[in-house]
Motif scaffolding. Structure first.
Motif, PDB file in Angstrom:
ATOM      1  N   PHE A   1      12.492 -88.131  11.902  1.00 54.66           N
ATOM      2  CA  PHE A   1      11.698 -87.022  12.412  1.00 54.66           C
ATOM      3  C   PHE A   1      12.553 -85.835  12.851  1.00 54.66           C
ATOM      4  N   PHE A   2      13.802 -86.114  13.211  1.00 52.51           N
ATOM      5  CA  PHE A   2      14.747 -85.071  13.638  1.00 52.51           C
ATOM      6  C   PHE A   2      16.061 -85.270  12.882  1.00 52.51           C
ATOM      7  N   PRO A   3      16.090 -84.949  11.588  1.00 53.05           N
ATOM      8  CA  PRO A   3      17.281 -85.239  10.783  1.00 53.05           C
ATOM      9  C   PRO A   3      18.495 -84.373  11.126  1.00 53.05           C
ATOM     10  N   ASP A   4      18.267 -83.222  11.734  1.00 59.58           N
ATOM     11  CA  ASP A   4      19.356 -82.298  12.052  1.00 59.58           C
ATOM     12  C   ASP A   4      19.579 -82.267  13.561  1.00 59.58           C
ATOM     13  N   ALA A   5      20.694 -82.802  14.009  1.00 55.71           N
ATOM     14  CA  ALA A   5      20.988 -82.853  15.447  1.00 55.71           C
ATOM     15  C   ALA A   5      21.047 -81.459  16.071  1.00 55.71           C
ATOM     16  N   ILE A   6      21.364 -80.448  15.285  1.00 57.43           N
ATOM     17  CA  ILE A   6      21.463 -79.076  15.806  1.00 57.43           C
ATOM     18  C   ILE A   6      20.096 -78.534  16.211  1.00 57.43           C
ATOM     19  N   THR A   7      19.047 -78.895  15.479  1.00 55.06           N
ATOM     20  CA  THR A   7      17.705 -78.383  15.780  1.00 55.06           C
ATOM     21  C   THR A   7      16.843 -79.388  16.545  1.00 55.06           C
ATOM     22  N   ALA A   8      17.334 -80.594  16.733  1.00 56.65           N
ATOM     23  CA  ALA A   8      16.580 -81.619  17.477  1.00 56.65           C
ATOM     24  C   ALA A   8      16.514 -81.250  18.954  1.00 56.65           C
ATOM     25  N   PRO A   9      15.473 -81.735  19.643  1.00 51.30           N
ATOM     26  CA  PRO A   9      15.427 -81.498  21.085  1.00 51.30           C
ATOM     27  C   PRO A   9      16.507 -82.301  21.804  1.00 51.30           C
ATOM     28  N   CYS A  10      16.830 -81.894  23.005  1.00 52.81           N
ATOM     29  CA  CYS A  10      17.698 -82.719  23.846  1.00 52.81           C
ATOM     30  C   CYS A  10      16.981 -84.043  24.070  1.00 52.81           C
ATOM     31  N   ARG A  11      17.739 -85.113  24.288  1.00 53.48           N
ATOM     32  CA  ARG A  11      17.111 -86.421  24.442  1.00 53.48           C
ATOM     33  C   ARG A  11      17.888 -87.275  25.421  1.00 53.48           C
ATOM     34  N   THR A  12      17.147 -87.982  26.254  1.00 52.46           N
ATOM     35  CA  THR A  12      17.703 -89.002  27.129  1.00 52.46           C
ATOM     36  C   THR A  12      16.907 -90.272  26.883  1.00 52.46           C
ATOM     37  N   THR A  13      17.596 -91.386  26.654  1.00 56.27           N
ATOM     38  CA  THR A  13      16.924 -92.660  26.421  1.00 56.27           C
ATOM     39  C   THR A  13      17.297 -93.611  27.539  1.00 56.27           C
ATOM     40  N   LEU A  14      16.284 -94.159  28.192  1.00 56.53           N
ATOM     41  CA  LEU A  14      16.487 -95.047  29.325  1.00 56.53           C
ATOM     42  C   LEU A  14      15.942 -96.436  29.015  1.00 56.53           C
ATOM     43  N   GLY A  15      16.678 -97.455  29.406  1.00 59.42           N
ATOM     44  CA  GLY A  15      16.191 -98.820  29.327  1.00 59.42           C
ATOM     45  C   GLY A  15      15.548 -99.175  30.650  1.00 59.42           C
ATOM     46  N   ILE A  16      14.298 -99.619  30.606  1.00 56.13           N
ATOM     47  CA  ILE A  16      13.571 -99.961  31.825  1.00 56.13           C
ATOM     48  C   ILE A  16      12.967-101.354  31.679  1.00 56.13           C
ATOM     49  N   THR A  17      12.527-101.930  32.773  1.00 54.65           N
ATOM     50  CA  THR A  17      12.022-103.302  32.714  1.00 54.65           C
ATOM     51  C   THR A  17      10.577-103.400  32.276  1.00 54.65           C
ATOM     52  N   ALA A  18       9.765-102.376  32.511  1.00 54.53           N
ATOM     53  CA  ALA A  18       8.348-102.450  32.132  1.00 54.53           C
ATOM     54  C   ALA A  18       7.740-101.057  32.116  1.00 54.53           C
TER      55      ALA A  18
END
Length: 141
Positions: free
Chosen positions: A107-124
Motif C-alpha cells: 500500500f506504501f511502496p515508496d518510503a519517501i511518500t509513505a506516512p510516518c509510522r510507529t508500530t507498537l506491540g501490545i497485549t490486547a
C-alpha cells in the motif's frame, strides 16, 4: 472542538466516539480495526466452538483495516495519500510484524511518500482483533 466525521461506509465505532475529527488543517482518526462494515464480523478470525479465536489472518486483518481507514478518509473528504502519521498496534509483534509489514509495503511502496509510522506491540485490544490503526491526515484542498 472541530468537525465530527461519522463514515457510513466504515464499521461503527465500538465505543462512544466519532470515526474522525477535523481540527484546523488536520484530520484525526480514532482507532480503526478490521471489522466488516456490513456484518460487523472481524475479518480473518476463525473461532472455536466456545467462541475463542482459534486462528486469525494478519494479512486479511491488515487489508481490512486499510479499507476501513480509506472509508473514513473518503467520508472526510481526504485521500489515502493525505495520511501523514500512522500508529499501528499489534497484539503479536513477534509473529505478525513481517507479514503486516509486507502488506504495508504493498500500500506504501515508496518510503519517501509513505506516512510516518510507529508500530507498537501490545497485549490486547478492546475486541478480538490483532491490529488497530490510529491515523492523522492533512487533506489537501
Amino acid at each position: 472542538m472541530g468537525d465530527v466525521i461519522q463514515a457510513s461506509t466504515a464499521p461503527k465505532a465500538v465505543g462512544s466516539y466519532p470515526h474522525a475529527r477535523r481540527v484546523g488543517d488536520l484530520l484525526f482518526l480514532s482507532g480503526i480495526g478490521p471489522r466488516d462494515p456490513v456484518t460487523d464480523a472481524i475479518v480473518g478470525n476463525e473461532y472455536s466452538d466456545d467462541g475463542r479465536v482459534r486462528k486469525y489472518d494478519i494479512e486479511a486483518q491488515t487489508r481490512a483495516v486499510f479499507a476501513n481507514v480509506r472509508a473514513v478518509l473518503e467520508a472526510s473528504g481526504a485521500r489515502w495519500e493525505d495520511l501523514v502519521d500512522v500508529t499501528v498496534y499489534l497484539t503479536n509483534m513477534t509473529g505478525d510484524f513481517s507479514r503486516y509489514n509486507a502488506v504495508w509495503k504493498e500500500f506504501f511502496p515508496d518510503a519517501i511518500t509513505a506516512p510516518c509510522r510507529t508500530t507498537l506491540g501490545i497485549t490486547a485490544l478492546p475486541t478480538l482483533i490483532a491490529i488497530e490503526l490510529k491515523c492523522v491526515a492533512a487533506p489537501q484542498e
